[in-house]
Design a protein around this motif. Structure first.
Motif, mmCIF file in Angstrom:
data_model
loop_
_atom_site.group_PDB
_atom_site.id
_atom_site.type_symbol
_atom_site.label_atom_id
_atom_site.label_comp_id
_atom_site.label_asym_id
_atom_site.label_seq_id
_atom_site.Cartn_x
_atom_site.Cartn_y
_atom_site.Cartn_z
ATOM 1 N N SER A 98 0.813 -1.213 0.000
ATOM 2 C CA SER A 98 0.000 0.000 0.000
ATOM 3 C C SER A 98 0.851 1.270 0.000
ATOM 4 C CB SER A 98 -0.951 0.016 1.202
ATOM 5 O OG SER A 98 -0.230 0.164 2.408
ATOM 6 N N ILE A 99 2.000 1.233 0.662
ATOM 7 C CA ILE A 99 2.873 2.406 0.706
ATOM 8 C C ILE A 99 3.669 2.542 -0.578
ATOM 9 C CG2 ILE A 99 4.888 3.426 1.842
ATOM 10 C CD1 ILE A 99 3.795 2.306 4.464
ATOM 11 N N GLY A 100 4.159 1.440 -1.116
ATOM 12 C CA GLY A 100 4.959 1.469 -2.333
ATOM 13 C C GLY A 100 6.392 1.883 -2.041
ATOM 14 N N ARG A 101 7.082 2.284 -3.087
ATOM 15 C CA ARG A 101 8.486 2.648 -2.989
ATOM 16 C C ARG A 101 8.610 4.056 -2.421
ATOM 17 N NH1 ARG A 101 12.725 2.911 -7.986
ATOM 18 N NH2 ARG A 101 14.528 3.367 -6.732
ATOM 19 N N VAL A 102 9.483 4.202 -1.423
ATOM 20 C CA VAL A 102 9.714 5.500 -0.809
ATOM 21 C C VAL A 102 11.112 5.959 -1.208
ATOM 22 C CG1 VAL A 102 9.878 6.781 1.348
ATOM 23 C CG2 VAL A 102 8.235 4.923 1.127
ATOM 24 N N ALA A 103 11.177 7.024 -1.984
ATOM 25 C CA ALA A 103 12.467 7.554 -2.434
ATOM 26 C C ALA A 103 12.317 9.039 -2.699
ATOM 27 C CB ALA A 103 12.939 6.852 -3.708
ATOM 28 N N GLU A 104 13.443 9.730 -2.667
ATOM 29 C CA GLU A 104 13.440 11.142 -3.013
ATOM 30 C C GLU A 104 13.086 11.264 -4.497
ATOM 31 O OE1 GLU A 104 14.203 13.931 -1.078
ATOM 32 O OE2 GLU A 104 14.013 12.494 0.556
ATOM 33 N N PRO A 105 12.367 12.312 -4.874
ATOM 34 C CA PRO A 105 12.078 12.482 -6.303
ATOM 35 C C PRO A 105 13.378 12.668 -7.085
ATOM 36 C CG PRO A 105 11.163 14.306 -4.991
ATOM 37 C CD PRO A 105 11.813 13.353 -4.049
ATOM 38 N N PHE A 158 23.966 6.213 -2.792
ATOM 39 C CA PHE A 158 23.634 4.913 -3.369
ATOM 40 C C PHE A 158 22.619 4.146 -2.517
ATOM 41 C CE2 PHE A 158 27.438 6.021 -5.643
ATOM 42 C CZ PHE A 158 27.208 5.525 -6.904
ATOM 43 N N SER A 159 22.071 4.803 -1.510
ATOM 44 C CA SER A 159 21.068 4.171 -0.647
ATOM 45 C C SER A 159 19.703 4.215 -1.338
ATOM 46 C CB SER A 159 21.000 4.907 0.694
ATOM 47 O OG SER A 159 20.332 6.139 0.537
ATOM 48 N N PRO A 160 18.715 3.524 -0.782
ATOM 49 C CA PRO A 160 17.375 3.551 -1.400
ATOM 50 C C PRO A 160 16.741 4.936 -1.458
ATOM 51 C CG PRO A 160 17.548 1.712 0.114
ATOM 52 C CD PRO A 160 18.793 2.535 0.292
ATOM 53 N N VAL A 161 17.147 5.865 -0.600
ATOM 54 C CA VAL A 161 16.534 7.189 -0.607
ATOM 55 C C VAL A 161 16.950 7.982 -1.844
ATOM 56 C CG1 VAL A 161 16.355 9.393 0.609
ATOM 57 C CG2 VAL A 161 16.320 7.246 1.896
ATOM 58 N N TYR A 162 18.240 8.085 -2.128
ATOM 59 C CA TYR A 162 18.718 8.847 -3.283
ATOM 60 C C TYR A 162 18.862 7.966 -4.523
ATOM 61 C CZ TYR A 162 19.380 12.629 -0.034
ATOM 62 O OH TYR A 162 19.160 13.604 0.898
#
Length: 159
Positions: free
Chosen positions: A9-16, A56-60
């Motif tokens: 339900s949340i999906g992928r969380v990353a910076e645009p 290189f993390s999931p956020v960026y």
């Protein structure tokens, strides 16, 4: 709601994704669409390494832009170097650079790699990265933000 349902339900969380860099380096055409990155710490305080790790993390998620960290200089297109070059790291840095296939590029990441920063004049400091290997791009900051690192490396990939 179970964990799997919550993830779905949340999906992928990353910076645009940031905008593609307007300026490209002339040598970028030789690297193609994907850039393999090898990193060397030449004597830093590790602040820049933390930011490279975050890039290189999931956020960026630098990999979504065709950037990938590799373990061997023989597979690398770009060498990122952090910290001032210490006397003990000058030869390993040269060896790593020489092991890279052509075309190869070097990015000096952080103020210390660019001009020795707060380590200038230290007894174990040989000098900035440009005194040891040719530098093609510099990423300013102490430490630079992960978004700036990703943007700089993206300018090499042509994406």
């Amino acid at each position: 709601m179970g964990l799997i349902d919550k993830i779905r339900s949340i999906g992928r969380v990353a910076e645009p994704a940031t905008e593609a860099p307007a300026q490209r380096l002339p040598a970028a055409a030789g690297l193609g669409g994907s850039v393999q990155v090898r990193h060397v710490d030449a004597g830093s305080c590790n602040g820049c390494e933390i930011e490279i790790g975050q890039a290189f993390s999931p956020v960026y998620d630098a990999e979504r832009h065709g950037l990938r960290l590799v373990a061997s200089p023989r597979h690398a297109d770009v060498l990122t170097v952090t910290g001032p070059v210490t006397l003990n790291m000058a030869e390993p840095l040269r060896t790593t650079y020489e092991a890279m296939p052509r075309p190869r590029m070097v990015a000096a990441v952080g103020d210390c790699a660019r001009d020795c920063g707060m380590f200038a004049g230290g007894y174990g400091v040989l000098g900035p990265v440009s005194d040891v290997v040719p530098v093609d791009m510099q990423v300013p900051g102490c430490p630079p933000e992960p978004a700036a690192i990703v943007a700089a490396l993206r300018s090499l990939s042509g994406r």
